[in-house]
Design an enzyme around this catalytic site. Structure first.
Site, PDB file in Angstrom:
ATOM      1  N   TYR A 146       0.848  -1.188   0.000  1.00  0.00           N
ATOM      2  CA  TYR A 146       0.000   0.000   0.000  1.00  0.00           C
ATOM      3  C   TYR A 146       0.881   1.233   0.000  1.00  0.00           C
ATOM      4  CZ  TYR A 146      -3.557   3.364   1.629  1.00  0.00           C
ATOM      5  OH  TYR A 146      -4.415   4.432   1.770  1.00  0.00           O
ATOM      6  N   ASP A 239       9.072   3.001  -0.159  1.00  0.00           N
ATOM      7  CA  ASP A 239       8.021   3.575   0.666  1.00  0.00           C
ATOM      8  C   ASP A 239       8.288   3.154   2.107  1.00  0.00           C
ATOM      9  OD1 ASP A 239       5.794   4.282   2.085  1.00  0.00           O
ATOM     10  OD2 ASP A 239       4.361   3.620   0.562  1.00  0.00           O
ATOM     11  N   LYS A 267       3.879   8.787   9.015  1.00  0.00           N
ATOM     12  CA  LYS A 267       3.700   8.127  10.319  1.00  0.00           C
ATOM     13  C   LYS A 267       4.680   8.600  11.394  1.00  0.00           C
ATOM     14  CE  LYS A 267       0.722   4.777   8.322  1.00  0.00           C
ATOM     15  NZ  LYS A 267       0.684   3.889   7.200  1.00  0.00           N
TER      16      LYS A 267
HETATM   17  C1  LIG Z   1       0.059   4.423   5.808  1.00  0.00           C
HETATM   18  C2  LIG Z   1       0.837   4.227   4.575  1.00  0.00           C
HETATM   19  C3  LIG Z   1       0.792   5.129   3.514  1.00  0.00           C
HETATM   20  C4  LIG Z   1      -0.205   6.252   3.449  1.00  0.00           C
HETATM   21  O1  LIG Z   1      -0.020   7.205   4.458  1.00  0.00           O
HETATM   22  P1  LIG Z   1      -1.248   8.150   4.861  1.00  0.00           P
HETATM   23  O2  LIG Z   1      -0.649   9.129   5.793  1.00  0.00           O
HETATM   24  O3  LIG Z   1      -2.282   7.246   5.473  1.00  0.00           O
HETATM   25  O4  LIG Z   1      -1.754   8.773   3.606  1.00  0.00           O
HETATM   26  C5  LIG Z   1       1.668   4.966   2.463  1.00  0.00           C
HETATM   27  N1  LIG Z   1       2.539   3.945   2.447  1.00  0.00           N
HETATM   28  C6  LIG Z   1       2.601   3.047   3.439  1.00  0.00           C
HETATM   29  C7  LIG Z   1       3.616   1.956   3.375  1.00  0.00           C
HETATM   30  C8  LIG Z   1       1.741   3.132   4.523  1.00  0.00           C
HETATM   31  O5  LIG Z   1       1.759   2.198   5.469  1.00  0.00           O
END
Ligand SMILES: *Cc1c(COP(=O)(O)O)cnc(C)c1O
Length: 427
Positions: A146, A239, A267
């Protein structure tokens, strides 16, 4: 404490009338596990309290940001102090400079960073930058990973989408979907074939996957992606929205000794406030406006409250903190593994540091297909049993449980006891 004025049941009725599913983000609605999602009114350390006054050990931790736990005094003080001086100016602040320097020092591949307000924006902007830098359209991602909910990145996007059983996502045009190639995580051969067929702008990957549950890369997989990108002239985008400053100060790339071209953060770097960032080599980041032609902006980007909370959080993350997170992870993993063995339940625990998933399958989970062999009915029953025993788990089989520095041995023993008794009662 006075009796709560509004029960969760009443709140849910009101919420569902005015918000889709009663929530601001889909997985919070508990569709996959059934039962009623609690409405949280406060958090302290590793525990949260709901509107009916029930306290839970929290293993959601806001899905990753709260590496220091709820309402850590240093983080609260930093936010309070900054709030007293104003919450946003729409102008540059010293705090952004300091956080950018902190990130660049910890993650050498991120020579320059741009702050945004979410991980979604970070990944979306990294893709735009990769396309601009290479003059190519196609990107490659992995099923079960994701990267936020930008159109280009929603194909086979892991937990949230898979948990709801959506085949894809309505509202994403064929044009947007066409430029996204999706292959199996940990399948380097598939990546090589795709890269030979299509000129790629970027390969986007969670170096340690966290959105199909906790799935580590196999030895050589990420190194292989680096080599494919170098050969094909594509950019490697890590990511690290979950893993950045969580698995180590230098993130997954620091632990693995790898250098992506671009990195996405979110995060943990916001200490529990809305934040994201993307960073990379100076010449790439120099393509971003106002230095270059790639436009990307934000009213609240680099928000001073978020910068202050992020800085206060990152200041807590020394070597000892990561050792402690590893110890906590080990303790929980061992406790759960023992409970599974004693109860004879076919399941396995996969863990990377303070990220962990209990998969109700015996198959080693290497990719999304493996993760989907989990018995999700059993997970749902387990989740409800754990909630009744006052342990809050992410309400999906395909998620990581998150530990924080505020968890202690006693709280983890409560979790393991609850797990043992839950495993005994679930079908
Ligand atoms: C949570 C997440 C996102 C998206 O971040 P948001 O602040 O919720 O938009 C993108 N990449 C990874 C790996 C994530 O876990």
């Amino acid at each position: 404490m006075a009796a709560p004025a509004v029960t969760g049941t009443a709140l849910l009725r009101r919420a569902e009338r005015v918000m889709p599913g009663g929530v601001s983000s889909p997985v919070r609605a508990y569709r996959a596990v059934g039962g009623q999602p609690p409405f949280i009114v406060s958090g302290e350390g590793c525990r949260v309290r709901d509107s009916d006054g029930r306290a839970y050990v929290d293993l959601v931790c806001s899905w990753g940001p709260l590496i220091a736990g709820h309402a850590h005094p240093a983080v609260v003080a930093a936010i309070r102090e900054q709030a007293g001086r104003g919450t946003t100016y729409g102008a540059a602040t010293p705090l952004e400079v300091e956080l950018a320097e902190t990130i660049a020092a910890a993650v050498p591949s991120a020579e320059m960073v741009r702050f945004v307000s979410s991980g979604t924006e970070a990944a979306m902007s990294a893709v735009r930058l990769a396309r601009a830098a290479t003059g190519r359209a196609a990107i490659l991602k992995f099923a079960g990973c994701y990267h936020g909910h930008a159109d280009a990145l929603l194909a086979k996007a892991g937990s949230g989408v898979a948990t709801l059983g959506l085949p894809g996502t309505a509202g994403v045009t064929e044009g947007a979907a066409r430029d996204t190639i999706t292959v199996t995580y940990n399948d380097l051969g598939a990546v090589e074939r795709a890269a030979a067929e299509t000129p790629l702008a970027a390969i986007v990957v969670e170096p340690y996957a966290g959105n199909m549950g906790c799935v580590p890369p196999e030895p050589g997989f990420l190194e292989g992606l680096r080599a494919v990108c170098d050969r094909a002239g594509a950019l490697l985008v890590f990511d690290e929205v979950i893993t950045g400053f969580r698995v180590a100060r230098g993130g997954a790339q620091g632990l693995l000794g790898l250098r992506p071209d671009l990195t996405c953060f979110g995060k943990v770097i916001g200490g529990g406030l809305p934040v994201g960032a993307y960073g990379g080599r100076r010449e790439l980041m120099s393509l971003v406006a106002p230095l270059g032609p790639v436009y990307q902006a934000g009213t609240l980007s680099g928000n001073p409250l978020a910068m202050a909370a992020g800085l206060a959080t990152l200041a807590l993350l020394d070597e000892a903190a990561y050792r402690r997170l590893e110890e906590l992870g080990q303790r929980l993993e061992r406790g759960l593994a023992d409970a599974l063995r004693e109860c004879g339940v076919p399941a396995r625990v996969q863990r990377i540091g303070s990220l962990l998933t209990l998969f109700f399958t015996e198959r080693a989970v290497r990719n999304e297909d493996d993760a989907l062999t989990s018995d999700r009915e059993r997970f749902a029953a387990f989740h409800r049993a754990m909630l009744a025993r006052r342990v809050m788990l992410p309400p999906s089989q395909l998620e990581c449980w998150f530990l924080s520095l505020a968890h202690d041995d006693a709280a983890l023993d409560e979790v393991v006891d609850a797990a043992r008794s839950s495993l005994e009662v679930i079908p």
